[in-house]
Design a protein around this motif. Structure first.
Motif, PDB file in Angstrom:
ATOM      1  N   HIS A   1      -3.088   4.807 -10.890  1.00  0.00           N
ATOM      2  CA  HIS A   1      -4.108   5.473 -10.077  1.00  0.00           C
ATOM      3  C   HIS A   1      -3.851   6.978 -10.016  1.00  0.00           C
TER       4      HIS A   1
ATOM      5  N   GLY B   1       3.763   5.498  -5.773  1.00  0.00           N
ATOM      6  CA  GLY B   1       3.498   5.482  -7.208  1.00  0.00           C
ATOM      7  C   GLY B   1       2.419   6.476  -7.593  1.00  0.00           C
ATOM      8  N   ARG B   2       1.397   6.571  -6.769  1.00  0.00           N
ATOM      9  CA  ARG B   2       0.316   7.530  -7.037  1.00  0.00           C
ATOM     10  C   ARG B   2       0.881   8.951  -7.125  1.00  0.00           C
TER      11      ARG B   2
ATOM     12  N   ARG C   1       0.982   0.184 -10.566  1.00  0.00           N
ATOM     13  CA  ARG C   1      -0.440   0.272 -10.213  1.00  0.00           C
ATOM     14  C   ARG C   1      -0.733   1.623  -9.556  1.00  0.00           C
ATOM     15  N   GLY C   2       0.147   2.057  -8.662  1.00  0.00           N
ATOM     16  CA  GLY C   2      -0.017   3.364  -8.032  1.00  0.00           C
ATOM     17  C   GLY C   2       0.120   4.504  -9.033  1.00  0.00           C
TER      18      GLY C   2
ATOM     19  N   THR D   1       3.631  -3.182  -8.508  1.00  0.00           N
ATOM     20  CA  THR D   1       2.828  -2.494  -7.493  1.00  0.00           C
ATOM     21  C   THR D   1       3.000  -0.985  -7.640  1.00  0.00           C
TER      22      THR D   1
ATOM     23  N   THR E   1       3.936   1.434  -1.179  1.00  0.00           N
ATOM     24  CA  THR E   1       4.563   1.480  -2.509  1.00  0.00           C
ATOM     25  C   THR E   1       3.580   2.056  -3.516  1.00  0.00           C
ATOM     26  N   GLU E   2       2.336   1.633  -3.433  1.00  0.00           N
ATOM     27  CA  GLU E   2       1.307   2.143  -4.333  1.00  0.00           C
ATOM     28  C   GLU E   2       1.075   3.642  -4.110  1.00  0.00           C
ATOM     29  N   ARG E   3       1.070   4.078  -2.856  1.00  0.00           N
ATOM     30  CA  ARG E   3       0.885   5.503  -2.564  1.00  0.00           C
ATOM     31  C   ARG E   3       2.015   6.339  -3.168  1.00  0.00           C
TER      32      ARG E   3
ATOM     33  N   GLU F   1       0.826  -1.208   0.000  1.00  0.00           N
ATOM     34  CA  GLU F   1       0.000   0.000   0.000  1.00  0.00           C
ATOM     35  C   GLU F   1       0.862   1.262   0.000  1.00  0.00           C
TER      36      GLU F   1
END
Length: 139
Positions: free
Chosen positions: A48, A16-17, A44-45, A41, A12-14, A10
């Motif tokens: 998003h 990336g976002r 994916r962020g 991952t 890592t995704e944040r 999560e």
């Protein structure tokens, strides 16, 4: 925003976002790291962050996935299965550099000599089973 320690997918995704939110047309992000480091991952962020609505999956077998529902198109490239730089050249990815898209490349070392000068390089390092360091890669 040159590095973070991520303790979960999560986080890592944040991260990336945040990369996706600041991405602009003609951006190229190269993601370095061993298997399981969290590159997909992170993508994916990023997706998003640009507002892509499609589910993001790794294009390991197809090599390229395109997502066109966000504020800018995302082209996700995974070169893991390539054996030689010639195979990367045969994909003609350099044509994307002129397109108003965000290009994210996993395993960019397979085409290092073809990356454009504006490429942002990010390295994902496994620190433990749960922790990763994500940092801007220099040179």
């Amino acid at each position: 925003m040159d590095s973070i320690i991520s303790a979960s997918p999560e986080e890592t995704e944040r991260f990336g976002r945040r990369l996706g939110e600041r991405a602009s047309p003609h951006s190229v992000l190269a993601l370095y790291g061993e298997l399981g480091a969290g590159k997909s991952t992170l993508v994916r962020g990023i997706a998003h962050g640009i507002g892509a609505l499609e589910p993001v999956t790794s294009p390991t077998f197809t090599l390229v996935h395109e997502y066109r529902t966000g504020r800018l198109p995302l082209v996700h490239v995974d070169l893991y299965r390539l054996d030689s730089p010639w195979e990367a050249e045969s994909l003609h990815l350099e044509e994307l550099w002129a397109e108003p898209v965000l290009v994210v490349i996993e395993w960019p070392e397979k085409m290092e000599n073809l990356l454009p000068p504006q490429t942002e390089r990010w390295e994902l390092l496994l620190l433990s089973e749960k922790e990763r360091m994500i940092r801007r890669k220099l040179g």
